[in-house]
Structure formats: C-alpha cells, structure tokens
Design a protein around this motif. Structure first.
Motif, PDB file in Angstrom:
ATOM      1  N   SER A   1       0.840  -1.209   0.000  1.00  0.00           N
ATOM      2  CA  SER A   1       0.000   0.000   0.000  1.00  0.00           C
ATOM      3  C   SER A   1       0.869   1.252   0.000  1.00  0.00           C
ATOM      4  O   SER A   1       0.589   2.218  -0.722  1.00  0.00           O
ATOM      5  CB  SER A   1      -0.918   0.007   1.224  1.00  0.00           C
ATOM      6  N   TRP A   2       1.913   1.236   0.799  1.00  0.00           N
ATOM      7  CA  TRP A   2       2.844   2.376   0.861  1.00  0.00           C
ATOM      8  C   TRP A   2       3.483   2.615  -0.499  1.00  0.00           C
ATOM      9  O   TRP A   2       3.595   3.755  -0.947  1.00  0.00           O
ATOM     10  CB  TRP A   2       3.894   2.109   1.945  1.00  0.00           C
ATOM     11  N   LEU A   3       3.902   1.530  -1.170  1.00  0.00           N
ATOM     12  CA  LEU A   3       4.508   1.659  -2.499  1.00  0.00           C
ATOM     13  C   LEU A   3       3.550   2.317  -3.491  1.00  0.00           C
ATOM     14  O   LEU A   3       3.979   3.080  -4.361  1.00  0.00           O
ATOM     15  CB  LEU A   3       4.900   0.283  -3.047  1.00  0.00           C
ATOM     16  N   ARG A   4       2.272   2.011  -3.348  1.00  0.00           N
ATOM     17  CA  ARG A   4       1.261   2.563  -4.254  1.00  0.00           C
ATOM     18  C   ARG A   4       0.886   4.009  -3.894  1.00  0.00           C
ATOM     19  O   ARG A   4       0.068   4.625  -4.579  1.00  0.00           O
ATOM     20  CB  ARG A   4       0.005   1.704  -4.220  1.00  0.00           C
ATOM     21  N   GLY A   5       1.440   4.507  -2.792  1.00  0.00           N
ATOM     22  CA  GLY A   5       1.103   5.857  -2.358  1.00  0.00           C
ATOM     23  C   GLY A   5      -0.223   5.941  -1.640  1.00  0.00           C
ATOM     24  O   GLY A   5      -0.770   7.032  -1.451  1.00  0.00           O
ATOM     25  N   GLU A   6      -0.745   4.791  -1.227  1.00  0.00           N
ATOM     26  CA  GLU A   6      -2.020   4.753  -0.517  1.00  0.00           C
ATOM     27  C   GLU A   6      -1.809   5.045   0.966  1.00  0.00           C
ATOM     28  O   GLU A   6      -0.707   4.904   1.493  1.00  0.00           O
ATOM     29  CB  GLU A   6      -2.652   3.365  -0.675  1.00  0.00           C
ATOM     30  N   THR A   7      -2.864   5.432   1.634  1.00  0.00           N
ATOM     31  CA  THR A   7      -2.817   5.619   3.077  1.00  0.00           C
ATOM     32  C   THR A   7      -2.619   4.254   3.726  1.00  0.00           C
ATOM     33  O   THR A   7      -3.270   3.285   3.349  1.00  0.00           O
ATOM     34  CB  THR A   7      -4.121   6.252   3.586  1.00  0.00           C
ATOM     35  N   VAL A   8      -1.714   4.205   4.683  1.00  0.00           N
ATOM     36  CA  VAL A   8      -1.400   2.941   5.353  1.00  0.00           C
ATOM     37  C   VAL A   8      -1.937   2.992   6.777  1.00  0.00           C
ATOM     38  O   VAL A   8      -1.698   3.952   7.505  1.00  0.00           O
ATOM     39  CB  VAL A   8       0.121   2.680   5.374  1.00  0.00           C
ATOM     40  N   ASP A   9      -2.642   1.956   7.152  1.00  0.00           N
ATOM     41  CA  ASP A   9      -3.121   1.802   8.522  1.00  0.00           C
ATOM     42  C   ASP A   9      -2.041   1.042   9.294  1.00  0.00           C
ATOM     43  O   ASP A   9      -1.806  -0.138   9.045  1.00  0.00           O
ATOM     44  CB  ASP A   9      -4.430   1.022   8.528  1.00  0.00           C
ATOM     45  N   TYR A  10      -1.370   1.725  10.186  1.00  0.00           N
ATOM     46  CA  TYR A  10      -0.255   1.118  10.920  1.00  0.00           C
ATOM     47  C   TYR A  10      -0.702   0.394  12.189  1.00  0.00           C
ATOM     48  O   TYR A  10       0.130   0.019  13.006  1.00  0.00           O
ATOM     49  CB  TYR A  10       0.803   2.175  11.254  1.00  0.00           C
ATOM     50  N   SER A  11      -1.987   0.138  12.324  1.00  0.00           N
ATOM     51  CA  SER A  11      -2.470  -0.556  13.515  1.00  0.00           C
ATOM     52  C   SER A  11      -1.907  -1.974  13.608  1.00  0.00           C
ATOM     53  O   SER A  11      -1.855  -2.539  14.707  1.00  0.00           O
ATOM     54  CB  SER A  11      -3.997  -0.586  13.546  1.00  0.00           C
ATOM     55  N   TYR A  12      -1.461  -2.542  12.486  1.00  0.00           N
ATOM     56  CA  TYR A  12      -0.863  -3.880  12.529  1.00  0.00           C
ATOM     57  C   TYR A  12       0.380  -3.904  13.418  1.00  0.00           C
ATOM     58  O   TYR A  12       0.787  -4.950  13.910  1.00  0.00           O
ATOM     59  CB  TYR A  12      -0.508  -4.371  11.115  1.00  0.00           C
TER      60      TYR A  12
ATOM     61  N   TRP B   1       3.229  -5.177  18.529  1.00  0.00           N
ATOM     62  CA  TRP B   1       4.678  -5.048  18.704  1.00  0.00           C
ATOM     63  C   TRP B   1       5.024  -3.800  19.521  1.00  0.00           C
ATOM     64  O   TRP B   1       5.806  -3.879  20.476  1.00  0.00           O
ATOM     65  CB  TRP B   1       5.373  -5.006  17.342  1.00  0.00           C
ATOM     66  N   THR B   2       4.459  -2.660  19.163  1.00  0.00           N
ATOM     67  CA  THR B   2       4.818  -1.434  19.874  1.00  0.00           C
ATOM     68  C   THR B   2       4.324  -1.484  21.327  1.00  0.00           C
ATOM     69  O   THR B   2       4.993  -0.958  22.221  1.00  0.00           O
ATOM     70  CB  THR B   2       4.296  -0.181  19.147  1.00  0.00           C
ATOM     71  N   LYS B   3       3.210  -2.130  21.566  1.00  0.00           N
ATOM     72  CA  LYS B   3       2.730  -2.301  22.943  1.00  0.00           C
ATOM     73  C   LYS B   3       3.731  -3.139  23.748  1.00  0.00           C
ATOM     74  O   LYS B   3       4.069  -2.798  24.882  1.00  0.00           O
ATOM     75  CB  LYS B   3       1.351  -2.971  22.950  1.00  0.00           C
ATOM     76  N   LEU B   4       4.208  -4.222  23.149  1.00  0.00           N
ATOM     77  CA  LEU B   4       5.206  -5.063  23.811  1.00  0.00           C
ATOM     78  C   LEU B   4       6.483  -4.268  24.074  1.00  0.00           C
ATOM     79  O   LEU B   4       7.052  -4.341  25.169  1.00  0.00           O
ATOM     80  CB  LEU B   4       5.508  -6.291  22.953  1.00  0.00           C
ATOM     81  N   MET B   5       6.931  -3.491  23.103  1.00  0.00           N
ATOM     82  CA  MET B   5       8.161  -2.708  23.276  1.00  0.00           C
ATOM     83  C   MET B   5       8.004  -1.670  24.393  1.00  0.00           C
ATOM     84  O   MET B   5       8.909  -1.481  25.200  1.00  0.00           O
ATOM     85  CB  MET B   5       8.554  -2.013  21.967  1.00  0.00           C
TER      86      MET B   5
END
Length: 174
Positions: free
Chosen positions: A40-51, A55-59
């Motif tokens: 999606s990022w390559l296509r220039g689309e908006t990316v939902d980083y909730s995925y 990981w970020t919660k664990l960190m």
C-alpha cells in the motif's frame, strides 16, 4: 535444523532480563505479490499502521521495565524501496522505546565475516540467539535457536562493533 515460528520467537521477549538486539542484513523483507502495508505504501495509498500495535505495545512494556531493545540495520545505498519504507516507519518503533541505528553496507570492514552464515538474528541477554531463516523468495521460514557459547560470543562481539559504528536513526539521512 529445527525452526521455531515467529510467534514462538516473540515469546522469547517475555523471558529476557536485560537486552534484546536484532541484526538486520537484508535489503528486502517483503514477499512478492503480497498484499501488505508495504505494498500500500509503495502505491502511495494511506497505510493503517495498527498492525504494528501488538509489537509497539510489547516494546513499551519491556522498555518501561528498564530493558533495552536495539537494532542495527545494515543497508545498501541507495536504499531499496523496502528499506525506505522501514526508514519511514522507524519513528513508530522508536516511539515505543526501541533504539535503532543504521549502517551503510559500504562502511563495513572489508574483512568482516558475519557469523551464522550471514543470517539475521536476535540476541537475548548475550546468551541466546534466534537466527532467522528465509526461503529463496524471501519468505520467513522461522528461527533457529542457538545457545552455543562460542557462536553467541561471536555475535556479542559483532553486535558491539556494529552498534558503535552505526548511525542513530535521528542522525541518519536516507
């Protein structure tokens, strides 16, 4: 060789006491024809980083306990599109407490030999390695656990050498 899954490798984060370090050596971790945030990022689309939230919660949890989680990304310049995307998402990792540094491949010592056949690895508390293995198409196959003191010591030395030479994210210009 016995491999554990990514989920099993991530369980190692529940048991380390002080430091987890990741050495990243690949210029592309994407899987061809995969529908992903990277695509999606390559296509220039908006990316939902909730995925990234698990990981970020664990960190955040680990670093709030005083543990360190560090990465050195050895990269080819000019950077591949995947590395450009990783660079763009690094503030999410650092915002969760990870420390990330970049090392252009051309700055590596010419005589440097990477342990564990040049694979990426996580090093936990200078005692246990989780070595990543990939297939020919770049798909992650799993991680091999290594606790051999000699191999671990090689990786500790390399980690220290590369960490000292690498450029902190906020100083590195992609």
């Amino acid at each position: 060789m016995e491999l554990i899954s990514s989920a099993q490798r991530n369980q190692l984060f529940e048991s380390f006491a002080h430091d987890a370090f990741h050495l990243e050596l690949r210029d592309d971790y994407s899987v061809p024809d995969e529908d992903s945030p990277f695509t999606s990022w390559l296509r220039g689309e908006t990316v939902d980083y909730s995925y990234m939230e698990p990981w970020t919660k664990l960190m955040r949890h680990l670093t709030s306990e005083g543990k360190t989680v560090r990465r050195v990304r050895v990269v080819t310049e000019p950077q591949s599109p995947y590395i450009q995307w990783e660079y763009a998402t690094t503030p999410l990792n650092e915002g969760a407490g990870e420390q990330i540094r970049w090392l252009p491949r051309h700055r590596l010592p010419e005589d440097l030999v990477f342990p564990v056949a040049g694979n990426d690895w996580w090093l936990f508390d200078d005692r246990l390695l989780a070595v990543g293995h990939f297939d020919a198409e770049g798909r992650a196959l799993g991680s091999e656990i290594i606790e051999d003191p000699e191999t671990v010591a090689e990786c500790v030395c390399l980690r220290d050498q590369l960490w000292a030479a690498a450029i902190p994210h906020h100083e590195y210009n992609s």
